[in-house]
Enzyme design. Sequence first.
Site, short mmCIF file in Angstrom:
data_model
loop_
_atom_site.label_atom_id
_atom_site.label_comp_id
_atom_site.label_asym_id
_atom_site.label_seq_id
_atom_site.Cartn_x
_atom_site.Cartn_y
_atom_site.Cartn_z
N SER A 195 -7.60 29.88 88.93
CA SER A 195 -9.04 29.76 88.68
C SER A 195 -9.61 30.97 87.94
CB SER A 195 -9.76 29.53 90.02
OG SER A 195 -11.07 29.13 89.84
N ASP A 220 -9.99 27.72 84.91
CA ASP A 220 -9.58 26.31 84.99
C ASP A 220 -10.76 25.36 84.75
OD1 ASP A 220 -10.76 26.86 87.49
OD2 ASP A 220 -9.53 25.37 88.52
#
Length: 443
Positions: free
Chosen positions: A103, A246
């Site tokens: 992430s 992401d």
Amino acid sequence: MAKKYFGTDGIRGAVNSKNINGDMFFKFGLATGTYFKTQKKKKQIAIIAKDTRLSGYSLEPALVSGLTSAGMHVYTLGPLPTNGLAMLTKSMKANMGIMITASHNPYHDNGLKLFGPDGLKLSNKIEKKIETLIDQKIEKSLSKPKKLGRVKRLETANKDYIKILKNNLPKDFNLRGLRIVIDCANGAGYKAGPELLKSLGAKVFSIGINPNGLNINKNCGSTFPNKIRLAVKRYKAHIGISLDGDADRIIMCDEKGIVIDGDQIIAAIAMRWKRKKMLKGGVVGTLMSNYGLEKFFKLHNIKFLRSNVGDRFVKEKMQKNNFNLGGEQSGHIILGKFATTGDGLLVALEVLFSLRKGKKASSFFNTFNKTPQILENIDVKDKNIIKNIDIKNSIKLAEKLIKGQGRILVRSSGTESKIRVMGESDNIKLLQKCLKIVLRKIK
């Protein structure tokens, strides 16, 4: 019983550490494949996407090997936003989807996010079952040679994802006349982001679209909003869009160069949906949502609930209460009518819906005054120090002092070795005093 491998949002850690290495990714693949094989489907299919980290090239083959060893057929999609994977898991009728990503973390971390056939992140119950399979003897999960899975590359994943996003729009929807800056964080959205906006007719200024495996989230993206702020002013743009590694988070910037966080985006969308009679039930925030947001929703008779931190917990509370909007200050925002998880590009389209009619971003986001908030992230070796009696007593003292004028929240990060200490109050001096009481015990 506490989970051994899974945190608040999948599995995450430093590359080539205890859990993030080729050996463990083979075991993760074997265990998840074994679990999802129990579903009665004619073909056992897993799809895998990733962000742009260098380590993805070594971890993905190990994961694929584990899945195929369990008898799963695998489609690899390459770099793709997390919600793109969730959407394609559902549309391709796969047993599961696995996103290789850490992430918003730096390149030296990586991890996994797992989705079921419904496009939802896995429940705690399923994660615990998978953990049991990870730790069992490998021979119990291996398929016979003729039952091994096959692997195919799906080259159209980004186009398929964009098509799904555009299918949610009116046929005449376009962004002609809008100047938009998008920062893709050198991450998973570097292809889909600019392509989506350009296909709708916007004049697009793209940054963070040159990933080299090491520059994901580096001085760019949603955790570094100053870059988008400066770019909006430089290009005289109507709005700025900043994604994370992401692309499941979004932070925005109005035409004046003012940064807009997740709470402000949620408030603006909630008001638009309320006017259009699209808002269902109310809104879910988290323990970290600004107190000003809570007061704003109370003023406008919109029910507001708080969940634990993590978009999975937001989604679970949305489902439990039949709400269709929720999210986090950090930019994870779930539009329940269209998606099962956070999607920066989907949220951007929802905001751009208003701007295309001539409304300025600064006007659209003019909703509530944030209660002053101070957040400290402290690196620690052991997150369990939060249970220390001296630290607990310091928190109680701080809460007692600030009661009625604000709030103090101390929690351990679910994805990093950090303790997060947050305080909110209009009385800054009192807030600083209370935070100091807690911080000196932790540091």
